[in-house]
Design an enzyme around this catalytic site. Structure first.
Site, PDB file in Angstrom:
ATOM      1  N   GLU A   1     -29.837  -6.710  12.188  1.00  0.00           N
ATOM      2  CA  GLU A   1     -30.723  -7.330  11.195  1.00  0.00           C
ATOM      3  C   GLU A   1     -30.193  -8.620  10.272  1.00  0.00           C
ATOM      4  O   GLU A   1     -29.039  -8.337  10.111  1.00  0.00           O
ATOM      5  CB  GLU A   1     -30.726  -5.696  10.755  1.00  0.00           C
ATOM      6  CG  GLU A   1     -31.544  -3.936  11.185  1.00  0.00           C
ATOM      7  CD  GLU A   1     -31.791  -3.449   9.837  1.00  0.00           C
ATOM      8  OE1 GLU A   1     -32.235  -3.123   9.137  1.00  0.00           O
ATOM      9  OE2 GLU A   1     -31.587  -2.484  10.601  1.00  0.00           O
TER      10      GLU A   1
ATOM     11  N   CYS B   1     -28.414 -12.419   4.231  1.00  0.00           N
ATOM     12  CA  CYS B   1     -27.636 -11.201   4.318  1.00  0.00           C
ATOM     13  C   CYS B   1     -27.783 -10.824   6.225  1.00  0.00           C
ATOM     14  O   CYS B   1     -28.471 -10.944   6.371  1.00  0.00           O
ATOM     15  CB  CYS B   1     -27.802 -10.505   3.689  1.00  0.00           C
ATOM     16  SG  CYS B   1     -26.269  -8.890   4.047  1.00  0.00           S
TER      17      CYS B   1
ATOM     18  N   CYS C   1     -21.124  -0.915  14.140  1.00  0.00           N
ATOM     19  CA  CYS C   1     -19.602  -1.101  13.806  1.00  0.00           C
ATOM     20  C   CYS C   1     -19.373  -0.292  14.013  1.00  0.00           C
ATOM     21  O   CYS C   1     -19.238   1.273  14.259  1.00  0.00           O
ATOM     22  CB  CYS C   1     -20.674  -1.517  12.312  1.00  0.00           C
ATOM     23  SG  CYS C   1     -18.220  -1.771  11.405  1.00  0.00           S
TER      24      CYS C   1
ATOM     25  N   CYS D   1     -17.098   3.856   7.785  1.00  0.00           N
ATOM     26  CA  CYS D   1     -16.602   4.062   6.668  1.00  0.00           C
ATOM     27  C   CYS D   1     -17.767   4.792   6.120  1.00  0.00           C
ATOM     28  O   CYS D   1     -18.706   5.254   6.167  1.00  0.00           O
ATOM     29  CB  CYS D   1     -17.382   2.879   5.481  1.00  0.00           C
ATOM     30  SG  CYS D   1     -15.790   1.280   6.419  1.00  0.00           S
TER      31      CYS D   1
ATOM     32  N   CYS E   1     -21.315   4.068   4.331  1.00  0.00           N
ATOM     33  CA  CYS E   1     -22.246   3.199   5.523  1.00  0.00           C
ATOM     34  C   CYS E   1     -22.985   3.796   6.496  1.00  0.00           C
ATOM     35  O   CYS E   1     -22.358   4.286   7.087  1.00  0.00           O
ATOM     36  CB  CYS E   1     -21.251   1.717   5.627  1.00  0.00           C
ATOM     37  SG  CYS E   1     -22.136   0.602   6.547  1.00  0.00           S
TER      38      CYS E   1
ATOM     39  N   GLY F   1     -22.355  -4.939  10.375  1.00  0.00           N
ATOM     40  CA  GLY F   1     -20.916  -5.048  11.669  1.00  0.00           C
ATOM     41  C   GLY F   1     -19.625  -5.563  10.780  1.00  0.00           C
ATOM     42  O   GLY F   1     -19.406  -5.715   9.581  1.00  0.00           O
ATOM     43  N   GLU F   2     -18.192  -5.857  11.202  1.00  0.00           N
ATOM     44  CA  GLU F   2     -17.478  -6.240  10.362  1.00  0.00           C
ATOM     45  C   GLU F   2     -16.756  -7.516  11.136  1.00  0.00           C
ATOM     46  O   GLU F   2     -16.213  -7.621  12.401  1.00  0.00           O
ATOM     47  CB  GLU F   2     -16.217  -5.129  11.262  1.00  0.00           C
ATOM     48  CG  GLU F   2     -15.367  -5.714  10.092  1.00  0.00           C
ATOM     49  CD  GLU F   2     -14.823  -6.426   8.895  1.00  0.00           C
ATOM     50  OE1 GLU F   2     -15.156  -5.277   7.870  1.00  0.00           O
ATOM     51  OE2 GLU F   2     -14.067  -7.495   8.855  1.00  0.00           O
TER      52      GLU F   2
ATOM     53  N   SER G   1     -17.699 -11.320   4.106  1.00  0.00           N
ATOM     54  CA  SER G   1     -17.027  -9.868   3.492  1.00  0.00           C
ATOM     55  C   SER G   1     -16.557  -8.814   4.979  1.00  0.00           C
ATOM     56  O   SER G   1     -16.429  -8.605   5.366  1.00  0.00           O
ATOM     57  CB  SER G   1     -18.248  -9.176   3.136  1.00  0.00           C
ATOM     58  OG  SER G   1     -18.473  -8.055   2.580  1.00  0.00           O
TER      59      SER G   1
ATOM     60  N   SER H   1     -13.939  -6.020   0.908  1.00  0.00           N
ATOM     61  CA  SER H   1     -15.005  -4.359   0.114  1.00  0.00           C
ATOM     62  C   SER H   1     -13.856  -3.511   0.318  1.00  0.00           C
ATOM     63  O   SER H   1     -13.825  -2.677   1.317  1.00  0.00           O
ATOM     64  CB  SER H   1     -15.797  -3.763   1.296  1.00  0.00           C
ATOM     65  OG  SER H   1     -16.683  -5.221   1.779  1.00  0.00           O
ATOM     66  N   LEU H   2     -13.466  -3.235  -1.225  1.00  0.00           N
ATOM     67  CA  LEU H   2     -12.206  -2.193  -1.482  1.00  0.00           C
ATOM     68  C   LEU H   2     -12.238  -0.859  -1.713  1.00  0.00           C
ATOM     69  O   LEU H   2     -11.621  -0.306  -1.100  1.00  0.00           O
ATOM     70  CB  LEU H   2     -11.396  -2.913  -2.877  1.00  0.00           C
ATOM     71  CG  LEU H   2      -9.962  -2.081  -3.051  1.00  0.00           C
ATOM     72  CD1 LEU H   2      -9.410  -3.280  -1.925  1.00  0.00           C
ATOM     73  CD2 LEU H   2      -9.068  -2.806  -4.737  1.00  0.00           C
ATOM     74  N   HIS H   3     -13.517  -0.581  -2.687  1.00  0.00           N
ATOM     75  CA  HIS H   3     -15.011   0.292  -3.372  1.00  0.00           C
ATOM     76  C   HIS H   3     -12.920   1.715  -3.484  1.00  0.00           C
ATOM     77  O   HIS H   3     -13.966   3.349  -3.591  1.00  0.00           O
ATOM     78  CB  HIS H   3     -15.189   1.187  -2.009  1.00  0.00           C
ATOM     79  CG  HIS H   3     -15.566   0.089  -1.188  1.00  0.00           C
ATOM     80  ND1 HIS H   3     -16.477  -0.326  -1.999  1.00  0.00           N
ATOM     81  CD2 HIS H   3     -16.166  -0.554  -0.073  1.00  0.00           C
ATOM     82  CE1 HIS H   3     -16.734  -0.529  -1.081  1.00  0.00           C
ATOM     83  NE2 HIS H   3     -17.723  -1.483  -0.149  1.00  0.00           N
TER      84      HIS H   3
ATOM     85  N   ASN I   1     -25.821   2.917  -1.886  1.00  0.00           N
ATOM     86  CA  ASN I   1     -27.530   3.082  -1.764  1.00  0.00           C
ATOM     87  C   ASN I   1     -27.982   4.143  -0.682  1.00  0.00           C
ATOM     88  O   ASN I   1     -27.094   4.023   0.471  1.00  0.00           O
ATOM     89  CB  ASN I   1     -28.212   1.882  -0.942  1.00  0.00           C
ATOM     90  CG  ASN I   1     -27.538   0.655  -2.161  1.00  0.00           C
ATOM     91  OD1 ASN I   1     -29.079   0.867  -2.660  1.00  0.00           O
ATOM     92  ND2 ASN I   1     -27.429  -0.458  -1.279  1.00  0.00           N
TER      93      ASN I   1
ATOM     94  N   CYS J   1     -27.488  -3.255   0.478  1.00  0.00           N
ATOM     95  CA  CYS J   1     -26.268  -2.849   1.743  1.00  0.00           C
ATOM     96  C   CYS J   1     -26.146  -1.456   1.643  1.00  0.00           C
ATOM     97  O   CYS J   1     -26.523  -0.677   1.475  1.00  0.00           O
ATOM     98  CB  CYS J   1     -25.182  -3.116  -0.233  1.00  0.00           C
ATOM     99  SG  CYS J   1     -24.920  -5.106  -0.046  1.00  0.00           S
TER     100      CYS J   1
END
Ligand code: SAH
Length: 353
Positions: free
Chosen positions: A90, A103, A110, A114, A117, A165-166, A195, A218-220, A294, A337
């Site tokens: 995507e 993007c 992935c 997380c 996600c 994906g990472e 990212s 991506s800390l969060h 989201n 996202c």
């Protein structure tokens, strides 16, 4: 099964393999069509002979377009590509006044899992190769030629690895795709952002590359206790290691890091988290991008209310951090996202025709 290898999956220096019996300069012409002036259909490669254009018909792109959608008055567009082996890829295009941002995905699915996600909830399918990664950029450039976004640049000016994906878990292909974007398509390294959820050895390797690409972390969550509950990888690379690697990246490249913070109601929107986050950001001289979660079908978390967002932003400012709250695009087409992939997978199990 992967049939014949597509043009984008060949090394740009080996395109002659697709052109048996042709003079050597044809490979150079094809390379320009692939990277400098990409076109959706080989028929548009006007300086190549007809039979050659015909032979490229099914071998130009490494995928077919399964779904194309647009939102925000055509300024956000999403593609779901399908590779011959069935992997889904995507890509989301967003037009702004002075930039056109793409993007892109680095893996199908992935493995990071997380909790918030959609891609992570679906699991890992496979790595994308460099050709599949860079073809997303070329495809968007070709689509923009045919159908520009009014008021935005008609070429991709910025790339963010914030799709599926990472990227740092697929380092070799990430590296090769960066090489093609920067050295062949001629994009500015500074306009490409990788990212990561915190693959520490990958951050260090990327810092040692010759390009000044951007890095978003991506800390969060701003302590290990909370981060362990949201991001399983944190148990392998705890915050102190992640922060050390981010500092190394900043020292080595001179590029300020971005810290990504997806706000979740009652989870990471407390004054304590804001204070700890601000301390990390000040220490790293990083900029914080805050977005609201989201919603995805399987996540237990919810978006915060406006008041919580305002208080959190005020708290960050009080503690001397640079932070911006960002609206996300494309929510109504599941292009925001963390939303990529689940809709189509759900559709597939329902037998969507
Ligand atoms: N694996 C990489 C890149 C893909 S995710 C990474 O983790 O950075 C891109 C961004 O979307 C990350 O900041 C991620 O944390 C965020 N994200 C994931 N799910 C989300 C969701 N449901 N709502 C908002 N942001 C989300």
């Amino acid at each position: 099964m992967q049939s014949a290898t597509s043009a984008y999956q060949l090394d740009p220096d080996d395109l002659g393999a697709l052109l048996p019996g042709q003079p050597a300069y044809r490979a150079g012409q094809l390379r320009e069509w692939l990277y400098d002036h990409p076109v959706l259909d080989p028929e548009q490669m006007t300086n190549l002979p007809a039979e050659l254009r015909e032979s490229l018909r099914d071998r130009l792109w490494p995928f077919t377009v399964e779904i194309e959608q647009s939102a925000d008055d055509g300024r956000t567009r999403k593609w779901l590509f399908r590779s011959p082996d069935g992997a889904s890829i995507e890509t989301v295009l967003m037009g702004y006044k002075r930039r056109t941002t793409l993007c892109i995905s680095s893996q199908a699915g992935c493995a990071m899992a997380c909790t918030f996600c959609a891609t992570g909830q679906f699991g890992f399918e496979r790595h994308l190769d460099a050709g599949e990664i860079v073809a997303q950029v070329a495809y968007a450039n070709a689509a923009l030629q045919r159908n520009p976004i009014a008021g935005s640049p008609d070429r991709v000016t910025n790339v963010v690895f914030m799709g599926m994906g990472e990227p740092l878990a697929n380092y070799k292909h990430l590296r090769d795709s960066l090489h093609r974007m920067i050295d062949i398509i001629d994009m500015a390294a500074r306009s490409v952002t990788v990212s990561t959820v915190g693959v520490v050895p990958g951050i260090r390797k990327l810092a040692d590359e010759p390009w000044q690409v951007g890095l978003a972390i991506s800390l969060h969550a701003a302590d290990d206790e909370l981060r362990n509950t949201l991001i399983p990888l944190n148990k392998r690379y705890p915050l102190s290691d992640l922060i050390d690697s981010a500092r190394y990246f900043f020292d080595k490249t001179g590029r300020r890091i971005s810290i990504e913070w997806t706000m979740m109601d009652g989870v990471n929107d407390t004054p304590e988290q804001a204070e700890k986050l601000a301390a990390i950001a000040r220490d790293l001289r990083a900029h914080i991008n805050v977005i609201s979660l989201n919603p995805t079908p399987l996540t237990p978390h919810r978006r915060p209310g406006q008041l919580a967002i305002d208080e959190f932003m005020a708290e960050l400012a009080d503690h001397g951090a640079n932070a911006t709250f960002r609206e996300t695009r494309g929510q109504d087409i599941d292009a925001a996202c963390g939303q990529l992939r689940v809709r189509s997978a759900t559709d597939k199990t329902k037998g969507r025709q």
